[in-house]
Design a protein around this motif. Structure first.
Motif, PDB file in Angstrom:
ATOM      1  N   PHE A   1      17.019   4.589  -5.236  1.00 40.94           N
ATOM      2  CA  PHE A   1      16.006   5.570  -5.388  1.00 40.94           C
ATOM      3  C   PHE A   1      15.866   6.501  -6.454  1.00 40.94           C
ATOM      4  CE2 PHE A   1      14.537   9.852  -3.933  1.00 40.94           C
ATOM      5  CZ  PHE A   1      13.002   9.504  -3.225  1.00 40.94           C
ATOM      6  N   LEU A   2      17.138   6.770  -7.234  1.00 37.14           N
ATOM      7  CA  LEU A   2      17.119   7.243  -8.513  1.00 37.14           C
ATOM      8  C   LEU A   2      16.418   6.431  -9.701  1.00 37.14           C
ATOM      9  CD1 LEU A   2      18.948   9.662  -7.506  1.00 37.14           C
ATOM     10  CD2 LEU A   2      20.505   9.246  -9.326  1.00 37.14           C
ATOM     11  N   GLU A   3      16.582   5.010  -9.391  1.00 33.55           N
ATOM     12  CA  GLU A   3      16.089   4.314 -10.548  1.00 33.55           C
ATOM     13  C   GLU A   3      14.544   4.463 -10.344  1.00 33.55           C
ATOM     14  OE1 GLU A   3      17.569   0.356 -10.257  1.00 33.55           O
ATOM     15  OE2 GLU A   3      19.536   0.896 -10.038  1.00 33.55           O
ATOM     16  N   PHE A   4      14.047   4.540  -8.977  1.00 38.97           N
ATOM     17  CA  PHE A   4      12.580   4.511  -8.739  1.00 38.97           C
ATOM     18  C   PHE A   4      11.900   5.839  -9.372  1.00 38.97           C
ATOM     19  CE2 PHE A   4       9.501   6.315  -6.074  1.00 38.97           C
ATOM     20  CZ  PHE A   4       8.334   5.438  -6.238  1.00 38.97           C
ATOM     21  N   VAL A   5      12.736   6.872  -9.009  1.00 37.86           N
ATOM     22  CA  VAL A   5      12.165   8.328  -9.234  1.00 37.86           C
ATOM     23  C   VAL A   5      12.067   8.442 -10.836  1.00 37.86           C
ATOM     24  CG1 VAL A   5      12.650  10.550  -9.323  1.00 37.86           C
ATOM     25  CG2 VAL A   5      12.801   9.430  -7.213  1.00 37.86           C
ATOM     26  N   LEU A   6      12.891   7.864 -11.515  1.00 40.03           N
ATOM     27  CA  LEU A   6      12.988   7.874 -12.982  1.00 40.03           C
ATOM     28  C   LEU A   6      12.079   6.849 -13.818  1.00 40.03           C
ATOM     29  CD1 LEU A   6      14.098  10.410 -14.356  1.00 40.03           C
ATOM     30  CD2 LEU A   6      15.355   9.874 -12.085  1.00 40.03           C
ATOM     31  N   SER A   7      11.670   5.944 -12.996  1.00 41.29           N
ATOM     32  CA  SER A   7      10.644   4.779 -13.541  1.00 41.29           C
ATOM     33  C   SER A   7       9.509   5.267 -14.044  1.00 41.29           C
ATOM     34  CB  SER A   7      10.759   3.805 -12.417  1.00 41.29           C
ATOM     35  OG  SER A   7       9.583   4.047 -11.451  1.00 41.29           O
ATOM     36  N   GLU A   8       8.840   4.479 -14.960  1.00 43.89           N
ATOM     37  CA  GLU A   8       7.430   4.749 -15.304  1.00 43.89           C
ATOM     38  C   GLU A   8       6.344   4.797 -14.278  1.00 43.89           C
ATOM     39  OE1 GLU A   8       5.606   3.035 -18.435  1.00 43.89           O
ATOM     40  OE2 GLU A   8       6.889   3.657 -19.978  1.00 43.89           O
ATOM     41  N   ASP A   9       6.374   3.944 -13.134  1.00 47.45           N
ATOM     42  CA  ASP A   9       5.632   3.916 -12.109  1.00 47.45           C
ATOM     43  C   ASP A   9       5.645   5.166 -11.399  1.00 47.45           C
ATOM     44  OD1 ASP A   9       4.567   1.553 -12.916  1.00 47.45           O
ATOM     45  OD2 ASP A   9       5.645   0.286 -11.375  1.00 47.45           O
ATOM     46  N   ALA A  10       6.804   5.788 -11.135  1.00 47.65           N
ATOM     47  CA  ALA A  10       7.084   6.778 -10.341  1.00 47.65           C
ATOM     48  C   ALA A  10       6.753   7.962 -11.002  1.00 47.65           C
ATOM     49  CB  ALA A  10       8.257   6.955  -9.674  1.00 47.65           C
ATOM     50  N   GLN A  11       6.928   8.209 -12.296  1.00 46.43           N
ATOM     51  CA  GLN A  11       6.666   9.120 -13.179  1.00 46.43           C
ATOM     52  C   GLN A  11       5.098   9.465 -13.490  1.00 46.43           C
ATOM     53  OE1 GLN A  11       8.994  11.663 -14.962  1.00 46.43           O
ATOM     54  NE2 GLN A  11      10.169  10.895 -13.191  1.00 46.43           N
ATOM     55  N   LYS A  12       4.451   8.476 -13.212  1.00 46.70           N
ATOM     56  CA  LYS A  12       2.997   8.682 -13.387  1.00 46.70           C
ATOM     57  C   LYS A  12       2.373   9.312 -12.015  1.00 46.70           C
ATOM     58  CE  LYS A  12       2.123   4.044 -15.995  1.00 46.70           C
ATOM     59  NZ  LYS A  12       1.859   2.802 -15.899  1.00 46.70           N
ATOM     60  N   LEU A  13       3.307   9.092 -10.888  1.00 44.46           N
ATOM     61  CA  LEU A  13       2.597   9.654  -9.580  1.00 44.46           C
ATOM     62  C   LEU A  13       2.453  11.473 -10.046  1.00 44.46           C
ATOM     63  CD1 LEU A  13       4.701   7.915  -7.091  1.00 44.46           C
ATOM     64  CD2 LEU A  13       2.281   7.707  -7.676  1.00 44.46           C
ATOM     65  N   TRP A  14       3.328  11.934 -10.702  1.00 44.09           N
ATOM     66  CA  TRP A  14       3.248  13.393 -11.080  1.00 44.09           C
ATOM     67  C   TRP A  14       2.007  13.791 -11.858  1.00 44.09           C
ATOM     68  CZ3 TRP A  14       6.716  15.483  -8.265  1.00 44.09           C
ATOM     69  CH2 TRP A  14       8.183  15.222  -8.257  1.00 44.09           C
ATOM     70  N   MET A  15       1.625  13.134 -12.748  1.00 40.33           N
ATOM     71  CA  MET A  15       0.705  13.342 -13.745  1.00 40.33           C
ATOM     72  C   MET A  15      -0.896  12.850 -13.969  1.00 40.33           C
ATOM     73  SD  MET A  15       3.343  12.063 -16.847  1.00 40.33           S
ATOM     74  CE  MET A  15       2.424  12.681 -18.275  1.00 40.33           C
ATOM     75  N   LEU A  16      -1.052  11.804 -13.008  1.00 38.41           N
ATOM     76  CA  LEU A  16      -2.335  11.520 -12.834  1.00 38.41           C
ATOM     77  C   LEU A  16      -3.203  11.967 -11.889  1.00 38.41           C
ATOM     78  CD1 LEU A  16      -1.246   7.465 -13.554  1.00 38.41           C
ATOM     79  CD2 LEU A  16      -2.237   9.097 -15.176  1.00 38.41           C
ATOM     80  N   ARG A  17      -4.241  11.528 -11.828  1.00 41.29           N
ATOM     81  CA  ARG A  17      -5.395  12.311 -10.958  1.00 41.29           C
ATOM     82  C   ARG A  17      -5.184  11.394  -9.791  1.00 41.29           C
ATOM     83  NH1 ARG A  17      -7.821  12.799 -15.787  1.00 41.29           N
ATOM     84  NH2 ARG A  17      -8.886  14.827 -16.371  1.00 41.29           N
ATOM     85  N   ASP A  18      -5.701  11.852  -8.484  1.00 40.64           N
ATOM     86  CA  ASP A  18      -5.526  11.267  -7.256  1.00 40.64           C
ATOM     87  C   ASP A  18      -6.780  10.093  -7.338  1.00 40.64           C
ATOM     88  OD1 ASP A  18      -8.012  12.776  -7.061  1.00 40.64           O
ATOM     89  OD2 ASP A  18      -7.377  13.942  -5.509  1.00 40.64           O
TER      90      ASP A  18
END
Length: 445
Positions: A287-304
């Motif tokens: 889960f830590l690896e996922f949260v710090l991955s590019e794919d997960a980090q994009k969830l923070w900052m892209l439009r819905d």
């Protein structure tokens, strides 16, 4: 033939069970103060990512016990009861100060991320750690803290702009500010601690007292404040950035504004950590690896509406901890790049904030929230006072403190852990507040 029939059935049953074994379901237990949107997006996307990575399914179990402060108190009480582990894998969300405290208590499990992931991250930014040097916690997102305001109603009511922390003590803003209880909300605590560190203990608590006089009412959680600002229940609100950005995305930047005061601009990590004794440790590490991955980090900052973004309406509106991701996403990114901030952000002292977290919360709670009615009555009397000398004298009494910064730090390091001492201090501060507000009100009349 009768001997072979049971054997044949057993062999067939084994073959039928093979697909189920390959997709055996794992579990991950997470405690978090995050709102539903973040839990939904990171839960569902992790479940998909995990199955691709491992060939197994996983169920994320989110435990909700309130805001950041409530989460910390729960974790602390559980570890004191069961020191070897509390049956929870991950603590996700809340300010860095809480993770420093948990680390000092030995309640976090160190996990170095794969080298390729660590290379994409900064260990610190402007003197503020973004992940623990011993790998006990990692910043999962970045946060700023500021003032959100309803510009449409502010103009209509001809109220002054509040773009600096000092502006929040303006007598014209009586009843116009929304704020939260730091004993329940970690983001509320951070705003108050930033003010204390920015302008000093005495002046800081003087401002917090005047701010408290202007607050319409203290909510338990900070997530209620942005909706109150949009609804016009209050005109100004103390807010963490993503709560404000979320409302601006829905209502419009012409109606709702958000400003990070220049006199106390702080960017901090919003961390994640594996708890000691995690019952599902291999899954927690994934889960830590996922949260710090590019794919997960994009969830923070892209439009819905972005194919790689979240599906949650309005988006998550948070800043990534990966500096290179901002350039990579370009105009697709919907939040400002904190790594490109102009000027020098205020050097927030996380160690100081961590040590005195509980003492500051109780001081604020007793002097300002528990005594809010008396404070507001005194503040109203001061507002009506026409004599400048009397008004200044009444404000000086109103903002008196029962304890110096040095005394507060000393108390926080040791004696505060003694329930008898703690209860005596809370009672003492309560009487102090009652007397000073009465004196200030009488003087102003």
């Amino acid at each position: 033939m009768s001997y072979f029939k049971p054997l044949a059935l057993a062999i067939i049953s084994c073959f039928l069970a093979l697909p189920l074994l390959s997709l055996a379901q794992d579990e991950l237990i997470i405690i978090s103060p995050h709102p539903e949107g973040i839990e939904t997006e990171f839960g569902k996307n992790f479940e998909k990512w995990y199955e691709v990575q491992t060939g197994r399914t996983v169920k994320t179990d989110w435990r909700d016990v309130g805001g950041t402060s409530s989460n910390y108190r729960f974790i602390e009480s559980e570890f004191k009861r069961v020191p070897e582990g509390i049956g929870i894998d991950i603590f996700f969300g809340g300010g860095t100060d809480n993770y420093l405290r948990l680390s000092n208590m030995g309640w976090l499990h160190a996990y170095p991320l794969p080298g390729t992931q660590l290379e994409q991250m900064m260990q610190s930014f402007q003197g503020i750690p973004l992940y623990d040097a011993e790998y006990q916690w990692y910043g999962a997102a970045l946060s700023s803290f500021g003032i959100m305001y309803n510009e449409e109603l502010r103009e209509l009511l001809k109220l002054p702009k509040a773009t600096a922390w000092e502006d929040l003590g303006n007598l014209e803003l009586l009843g116009r500010i929304g704020a939260a209880d730091p004993r329940e909300s970690g983001s509320a605590h951070m705003v108050y601690e930033i003010i204390l560190q920015t302008i000093g203990w005495e002046d800081g608590f003087a401002l917090l007292t005047k701010l408290g006089g202007n607050v319409r009412g203290f909510s338990a959680g900070a997530n209620a404040i942005p909706t109150d600002v949009v609804a016009g229940q209050v005109i100004y609100g103390l807010a963490i950035d993503f709560y404000a950005y979320g409302q601006i995305a829905i209502v419009g930047a012409d109606k709702i504004k958000y400003v990070v005061p220049a006199d106390g601009a702080v960017v901090t990590a919003d961390p994640i950590a594996i708890l000691k004794g995690a019952p599902n440790l291999p899954v927690a590490e994934k889960f830590l690896e996922f949260v710090l991955s590019e794919d997960a980090q994009k969830l923070w900052m892209l439009r819905d509406t972005d194919p790689e973004g979240p599906k949650w309406k309005g988006g998550l509106n948070r800043a990534s901890v990966l500096p290179a991701l901002y350039d990579k996403l370009g105009e697709r990114c919907i939040v400002p790049n904190p790594f490109a901030m102009e000027g020098t952000p205020f050097q927030y002292d996380s160690d100081k904030g961590s040590i005195r977290w509980e003492v500051v919360n109780e001081l604020f709670g007793v002097l300002i929230i528990n005594s809010h009615k008396d404070l507001v009555n005194a503040w109203k009397a001061i507002q009506k006072c026409k004599d400048p000398a009397k008004r200044d004298a009444a404000i000086a009494i109103l903002t008196k403190m029962p304890i110096t910064e040095a005394e507060a730090m000393e108390l926080a390091k040791d004696a505060w852990n003694d329930p008898t001492v703690r209860n005596e201090k809370i009672k003492e501060w309560g009487l102090f507040a009652k007397e000073k507000f009465k004196e200030a009100r009488n003087l102003a009349r």
